[in-house]
Design an enzyme around this catalytic site. Structure first.
Site, PDB file in Angstrom:
ATOM      1  N   GLY A  41       0.811  -1.224   0.000  1.00  0.00           N
ATOM      2  CA  GLY A  41       0.000   0.000   0.000  1.00  0.00           C
ATOM      3  C   GLY A  41       0.833   1.257   0.000  1.00  0.00           C
ATOM      4  N   GLU A  42       1.840   1.294   0.860  1.00  0.00           N
ATOM      5  CA  GLU A  42       2.708   2.472   0.934  1.00  0.00           C
ATOM      6  C   GLU A  42       3.555   2.622  -0.326  1.00  0.00           C
ATOM      7  OE1 GLU A  42       2.645   0.042   3.182  1.00  0.00           O
ATOM      8  OE2 GLU A  42       1.749   0.924   4.979  1.00  0.00           O
ATOM      9  N   SER A  43       3.969   1.482  -0.916  1.00  0.00           N
ATOM     10  CA  SER A  43       4.746   1.544  -2.159  1.00  0.00           C
ATOM     11  C   SER A  43       3.925   2.155  -3.283  1.00  0.00           C
ATOM     12  CB  SER A  43       5.228   0.146  -2.560  1.00  0.00           C
ATOM     13  OG  SER A  43       6.141  -0.365  -1.615  1.00  0.00           O
TER      14      SER A  43
END
Length: 440
Positions: free
Chosen positions: A66-68
């Site tokens: 998700g953060e990527s």
């Protein structure tokens, strides 16, 4: 004195935590195919020749998938204005690394973020000499922040979110956390209500900026898009069937949601996307016990469309039994599978705490249903409920009824319009965040 004691305690506990977590981490890497992806970089062991490394550029730190994806969104937007700029994206997991590598952005160096041992952090900083480090949503590590402060490298946290539960916990231990969190140069929060907790953690008010949510910004980047190869796969289960997608399911939710889909509409096709693809065996067993025939995405070619009894492909109605359930056990495809759904049920909201992100379904104009646990996406979840932008259910019986309602075109239209109106509050978040990051 408290700062010195906290740091000493951290340095004593960190090796013990590493040793305790190491066996489970190895198993996880084996399941997720992490070995062979330069995992040594987690320990600051590099194989790329030093002269080929991009030095003095912006580094994004993203823990997992998700953060990527959020980091990639910022990088793509930045490259529109500065196409020759190079970036480094450091991830903490093999799945995040795979998503970042698969993005195939020219000039992007994908690496693993170093473990927070001092010598590993120093080796990483010596090698890359970043101009700044951007933490996407978290995580904040004491040695990384200390070393960056010594070297004059700004560290900025973007898309910061703080659930009410986390805020209470952070407030309770603020005196111990403040020496580390006060080292952050800038925090970009999703909502103005979070400013108070960041001030409690030691940031000056002028270093806290409400930018809105990068996840919920509907006006930047691409929206979920239908892919022809995905439609081919869905057609192989029978054309013109309603598709109900369960997004990012956690243990125990798979059969619960699939059974509710079958109860709501016997013709609807359940498409389940487990939060972790390596759960495929567990998910398969769970669904088979509930009476489903399981088809794994990983076993199908992209253009799969089975034939039957010599009938041409174009005339085939279905190559699978009526009780078939499609399980998406591949990484990085959830976004565009969402665009093919007629309704989306959010995982981790029934039997686990926290919920998952409903924004992609909303951006795809798909009605959203979730369970009682959406703590990590407040206040958005509460606003969606109060405005009719989603359906919140308490149990499996309500879930079946709600799926039936969401599949009604008129109801779906009302829900998606109300939901997208809420997301407009975050319009421009990407631009505002990039403006902060470009400041000296």
């Amino acid at each position: 004195m408290r700062q010195l004691f906290a740091l000493t305690l951290y340095r004593l506990i960190l090796p013990l935590l590493f040793l305790a977590a190491f066996p489970g981490w190895v198993v996880k890497m084996l399941r997720r195919g992490g070995f062979g992806t330069r995992l040594g970089e987690r320990a600051a062991v590099y194989t790329t020749p030093l002269e080929e490394e991009p030095c003095g550029t912006v580094h994004f730190h993203a823990v997992s998938v998700g953060e990527s994806l959020l980091a990639l969104k910022l990088i793509r937007e930045w490259l529109l204005a500065e196409p020759d700029r190079r970036f480094v994206l450091a991830t903490g997991t093999a799945t995040g690394h795979a998503v970042a590598t698969g993005a195939d952005i020219p000039g992007l160096r994908v690496t693993y973020s170093p473990l927070d041992f001092r010598w590993m952090v120093r080796s990483y900083l010596n090698r890359f000499e970043p101009s700044q480090i951007v933490l996407v949503e978290g995580e904040v590590w004491p040695h990384l922040l200390q070393e960056c402060k010594k070297r004059g490298i700004p560290v900025r946290l973007v898309n910061a979110r703080m659930s009410p539960r986390s805020a209470r916990r952070f407030s309770k231990f603020a005196a111990w956390l403040r020496p580390t969190y006060s080292l952050l140069d800038t925090v970009a929060t999703q909502q103005s209500e979070d400013a108070a907790i960041w001030q409690t953690l030691g940031l000056a008010p002028e270093n806290i900026h409400r930018t809105g949510s990068l996840k919920f910004d509907p006006g930047s980047g691409s929206r979920p898009a239908r892919r022809p190869e995905f439609q081919h796969i869905l057609d192989s289960f029978g054309k013109n069937r309603s598709v109900v997608l369960a997004a990012s399911t956690h243990p125990g939710e798979d059969s619960l949601i699939a059974s509710a889909i079958r109860e709501a509409d016997i013709r609807a096709l359940p498409v389940l996307v487990p939060r972790h693809a390596e759960r495929r065996a567990e998910v398969t067993a769970d669904l088979e016990r509930a009476g489903f025939h399981i088809v794994l995405r990983s076993t199908l070619p992209p253009n799969h469309l089975p034939t039957s009894g010599g009938v041409p492909e174009s005339e085939v109605g279905s190559g699978f039994p009526d009780n078939a359930c499609l399980v998406i056990d591949t990484t990085g495809e959830l976004r565009d599978w969402t665009a093919h759904a007629d309704a989306v049920v959010i995982g981790k909201s029934f039997l686990s705490i926290g919920g998952q992100n409903p924004a992609e379904a909303i951006l795809a104009h798909i009605p959203v249903i979730f369970g009682p646990h959406m703590e990590n996406f407040q206040p958005l979840a509460s606003h969606l409920i109060s405005t009719g932008g989603c359906i919140c259910v308490q149990d499996s019986e309500e879930l079946a009824e709600s799926i039936s309602a969401a599949l009604d075109p008129a109801k779906a239209k009302d829900m998606t319009q109300a939901a997208e109106k809420l997301l407009t509050r975050h319009q421009g978040a990407t631009v505002r965040i990039l403006h902060l990051l470009k400041q000296p």
